[in-house]
Design an enzyme around this catalytic site. Structure first.
Site, PDB file in Angstrom:
ATOM      1  N   GLU A 136     -57.328-107.779  25.311  1.00  0.00           N
ATOM      2  CA  GLU A 136     -57.249-107.760  26.787  1.00  0.00           C
ATOM      3  C   GLU A 136     -57.650-106.420  27.411  1.00  0.00           C
ATOM      4  O   GLU A 136     -56.907-105.838  28.193  1.00  0.00           O
ATOM      5  CB  GLU A 136     -55.830-108.143  27.224  1.00  0.00           C
ATOM      6  CG  GLU A 136     -55.422-109.519  26.744  1.00  0.00           C
ATOM      7  CD  GLU A 136     -54.023-109.939  27.182  1.00  0.00           C
ATOM      8  OE1 GLU A 136     -53.322-109.142  27.833  1.00  0.00           O
ATOM      9  OE2 GLU A 136     -53.645-111.090  26.888  1.00  0.00           O
ATOM     10  N   ASN A 179     -60.187-109.756  21.412  1.00  0.00           N
ATOM     11  CA  ASN A 179     -59.463-110.952  21.878  1.00  0.00           C
ATOM     12  C   ASN A 179     -59.146-110.822  23.366  1.00  0.00           C
ATOM     13  O   ASN A 179     -58.738-109.745  23.826  1.00  0.00           O
ATOM     14  CB  ASN A 179     -58.151-111.049  21.074  1.00  0.00           C
ATOM     15  CG  ASN A 179     -57.421-112.355  21.234  1.00  0.00           C
ATOM     16  OD1 ASN A 179     -57.996-113.420  21.037  1.00  0.00           O
ATOM     17  ND2 ASN A 179     -56.144-112.298  21.581  1.00  0.00           N
ATOM     18  N   HIS A 215     -55.447-120.015  27.197  1.00  0.00           N
ATOM     19  CA  HIS A 215     -54.244-120.419  27.947  1.00  0.00           C
ATOM     20  C   HIS A 215     -54.703-121.166  29.198  1.00  0.00           C
ATOM     21  O   HIS A 215     -55.290-120.569  30.096  1.00  0.00           O
ATOM     22  CB  HIS A 215     -53.429-119.186  28.360  1.00  0.00           C
ATOM     23  CG  HIS A 215     -52.892-118.413  27.204  1.00  0.00           C
ATOM     24  ND1 HIS A 215     -51.939-118.921  26.338  1.00  0.00           N
ATOM     25  CD2 HIS A 215     -53.161-117.164  26.742  1.00  0.00           C
ATOM     26  CE1 HIS A 215     -51.648-118.019  25.407  1.00  0.00           C
ATOM     27  NE2 HIS A 215     -52.388-116.954  25.631  1.00  0.00           N
ATOM     28  N   GLU A 244     -55.059-118.559  20.987  1.00  0.00           N
ATOM     29  CA  GLU A 244     -53.696-118.682  21.554  1.00  0.00           C
ATOM     30  C   GLU A 244     -53.594-119.925  22.428  1.00  0.00           C
ATOM     31  O   GLU A 244     -53.019-119.884  23.513  1.00  0.00           O
ATOM     32  CB  GLU A 244     -53.358-117.440  22.398  1.00  0.00           C
ATOM     33  CG  GLU A 244     -53.480-116.135  21.669  1.00  0.00           C
ATOM     34  CD  GLU A 244     -53.081-114.927  22.496  1.00  0.00           C
ATOM     35  OE1 GLU A 244     -52.485-115.082  23.582  1.00  0.00           O
ATOM     36  OE2 GLU A 244     -53.382-113.798  22.061  1.00  0.00           O
ATOM     37  N   ASP A 246     -52.828-122.962  24.573  1.00  0.00           N
ATOM     38  CA  ASP A 246     -51.806-123.848  25.116  1.00  0.00           C
ATOM     39  C   ASP A 246     -52.300-124.379  26.450  1.00  0.00           C
ATOM     40  O   ASP A 246     -53.079-123.728  27.131  1.00  0.00           O
ATOM     41  CB  ASP A 246     -50.403-123.218  25.177  1.00  0.00           C
ATOM     42  CG  ASP A 246     -50.315-121.881  25.890  1.00  0.00           C
ATOM     43  OD1 ASP A 246     -51.279-121.476  26.555  1.00  0.00           O
ATOM     44  OD2 ASP A 246     -49.244-121.239  25.792  1.00  0.00           O
TER      45      ASP A 246
HETATM   46  C1  XIL Z   1     -46.648-113.311  24.430  1.00  0.00           C
HETATM   47  C2  XIL Z   1     -45.541-113.896  23.566  1.00  0.00           C
HETATM   48  O1  XIL Z   1     -45.782-115.258  23.399  1.00  0.00           O
HETATM   49  C3  XIL Z   1     -44.193-113.659  24.207  1.00  0.00           C
HETATM   50  O2  XIL Z   1     -43.175-114.046  23.299  1.00  0.00           O
HETATM   51  C4  XIL Z   1     -44.030-112.206  24.587  1.00  0.00           C
HETATM   52  O3  XIL Z   1     -42.856-112.056  25.283  1.00  0.00           O
HETATM   53  C5  XIL Z   1     -45.181-111.750  25.431  1.00  0.00           C
HETATM   54  O4  XIL Z   1     -46.388-111.971  24.740  1.00  0.00           O
HETATM   55  N1  XIL Z   1     -51.640-112.827  25.361  1.00  0.00           N
HETATM   56  C6  XIL Z   1     -51.391-112.336  24.109  1.00  0.00           C
HETATM   57  C7  XIL Z   1     -50.109-112.641  23.446  1.00  0.00           C
HETATM   58  O5  XIL Z   1     -52.303-111.742  23.488  1.00  0.00           O
HETATM   59  O6  XIL Z   1     -49.687-111.604  22.594  1.00  0.00           O
HETATM   60  C8  XIL Z   1     -49.024-112.959  24.443  1.00  0.00           C
HETATM   61  O7  XIL Z   1     -47.856-113.374  23.727  1.00  0.00           O
HETATM   62  C9  XIL Z   1     -49.496-114.012  25.407  1.00  0.00           C
HETATM   63  C10 XIL Z   1     -50.693-113.533  26.172  1.00  0.00           C
END
Ligand code: XIL
Length: 482
Positions: A136, A179, A215, A244, A246
């Site tokens: 990020e 990422n 996401h 990641e 969802d």
């Molecule tokens: C999130 C986790 O799921 C949570 O448990 C934590 O509190 C915050 O981070 N992008 C990312 C992940 O790269 O590491 C993040 O994970 C979600 C967004």
């Protein structure tokens, strides 16, 4: 709705993905590994893990130079016992960053960043398939600019390159990924990342993969150019992964989004795998969005069924039982022995030479032209691979090469070995993403533990640097399966 799966049965997400030469993983937390339903669902369905928080800076190095690997080690031990791939997440990120880091001067921060990368990657050396080296780093919106962070603000634009160079030196066999989120379609942010990757590849800065977090919700749905975006990155010569995933929602709409994601990945040869951001809605970081594949009671949702179907529903494994429909054209040479049962419908054209023994029962309909006995999709070794060589970068006294290994057969392969004659006077100084050896006076590179499995048509790359007294050579390589 499908019924509960058994450990490693055909028809699980992990096995269905593996049959396509990809992995299917989940983010996991040590906090839940002791819950038997959680561990059972994880072990039954997934072939890869990403620690959800356990490898972040605030957990691993909450005070300077004092390392806490315990939680990460627990996940690694669990994953290794289950033969799962492990994605390392994440080395350099502006969040979950302890306060002491942002208090450092520019030069102290640079040293601390390199030390963190080196210590963490050395601890996990040989165990991690891919690391999110930098997470990020870009702003949202239309600027395409870097995000303000201690690293960006103090070290400057060069910090990402430096992090990747440090990472390659620490564990040359781990794939190194950038990422980010909101980069899943073609937009200003993803184009800024694209330009960075393009520049890195042109200048020989080590980068192997780009992670797309994935996401999604109603404000940020799966973009229509999702697959095209993955493909444009892959065309730069990096692997791409959904890291990641969802999707907020439920029912058919959620299922359709998941299906689009899986199909988009499978359509891109260099999309090596998909990770969903959690095992169950119960423990999702966005639990109220019910964004995952198993509900709060570990029951399979419509989204699960859609993912499994998009992955091919489990497919077949060599010597196992195969059911389903196969369409398409198969060319090539297939040798091997196939035992098992195959049911389903096969249409298409199969040409080539096939030798071997096929035993078992086959029911179904086959239309098209078939010459030879096909051991392809119903088992056997359906062998064949190719190795394409290119010079990535050359300098006085040395060069960097990349070899793309492609499964040219009609069935998945579980290993490959590339051989070539190293020009005299040229010495390999570092080789990654494969294991170097020698045979019959030739140099060999055998797949690493994590990249031997290739679905039909799928590719992977390995690379090396060499010193030379002359200039970078043109080489012809041979590839053998196994
Ligand atoms: C999130 C986790 O799921 C949570 O448990 C934590 O509190 C915050 O981070 N992008 C990312 C992940 O790269 O590491 C993040 O994970 C979600 C967004």
């Amino acid at each position: 709705m499908a019924t509960a799966g058994t450990a490693h049965a055909v028809g699980t997400l992990g096995n269905a993905a593996a049959a396509q030469g990809r992995y299917f993983g989940a983010a996991v937390s040590t906090a839940h590994l002791g819950e038997s339903a959680y561990a059972a669902a994880l072990d039954a369905e997934f072939g890869a893990v990403t620690p959800e928080n356990e490898m972040k800076w605030d957990t691993i190095e909450s005070s300077q130079n004092s390392f806490n690997f315990g939680p990460g080690d627990q996940i690694v031990a669990h994953a290794q016992a289950q033969n799962m791939k492990i994605r390392g997440h994440t080395l350099v990120w502006y969040q979950q960053l302890p306060g002491w880091v942002s208090g450092l001067s520019a030069s102290a921060l640079e040293s601390a960043m390199n030390n963190h990368i080196t210590q963490v990657m050395t601890h996990y050396k040989g165990k991690i398939y891919a690391w999110d080296v930098v997470n990020e780093a870009y702003q949202d919106g239309g600027s395409g600019a870097r995000r303000s962070s201690p690293f960006q603000d103090k070290i400057g634009n060069g910090y990402i390159e430096e992090a990747f160079r440090t990472a390659r030196a620490a564990d040359p066999n781990a794939k190194l990924c950038y990422n980010d989120y909101n980069t899943d379609g073609v937009n200003a942010k993803s184009t800024a990342v694209y330009n960075m990757v393009k520049d890195f590849k042109a200048r020989g800065v080590p980068i192997d993969c780009v992670g797309f977090q994935g996401h999604f919700n109603s404000q940020s749905p799966v973009p229509s150019d999702f697959q095209a975006n993955l493909q444009r990155f892959a065309d730069l010569g990096v692997d791409v992964q959904m890291t990641e995933v969802d999707v907020a929602g439920s029912g058919t709409a959620q299922a359709n989004s998941y299906s689009t994601i899986v199909k988009g990945c499978l359509a891109v040869t260099r999309c090596t795998g998909i990770t969903v951001w959690g095992v169950t809605d119960k423990y999702s970081w966005r639990s109220s969005d019910t964004p995952l594949l198993l509900d709060g009671n570990y029951q399979k949702k419509a989204s699960y069924d859609a993912v499994l179907a998009a992955l091919g529903g489990g497919g077949s494994t060599s010597g196992g039982t195969s059911s389903g429909t196969s369409t398409g054209t198969s060319t090539g040479t297939s040798t091997g022995t196939s035992t098992g049962t195959s049911t389903g419908t096969s249409t298409g054209t199969s040409t080539g030479t096939s030798t071997g023994t096929s035993t078992g029962t086959s029911t179904g309909t086959s239309t098209g032209t078939s010459t030879g006995t096909s051991a392809g999709s119903s088992g056997g070794t359906g062998a064949g691979c190719s190795a394409a060589y290119r010079t990535v970068n050359a300098w006085t006294g040395g060069y960097q090469s990349e070899v793309t290994v492609t499964n040219t057969g009609s069935a998945a392969i579980s290993g490959w070995t590339v051989s070539w004659t190293q020009p005299s006077g040229d010495t390999i100084t570092s080789l990654w993403n494969a294991v170097q050896g020698s045979a019959n006076g030739q140099t060999t590179a055998k797949n690493a533990a994590y990249n031997g499995q290739l679905g039909a048509g799928a590719s992977t790359t390995f690379g090396y640097t060499a010193s030379t007294g002359g200039s970078a050579p043109t080489l012809t390589l041979t590839c053998q399966t196994g």
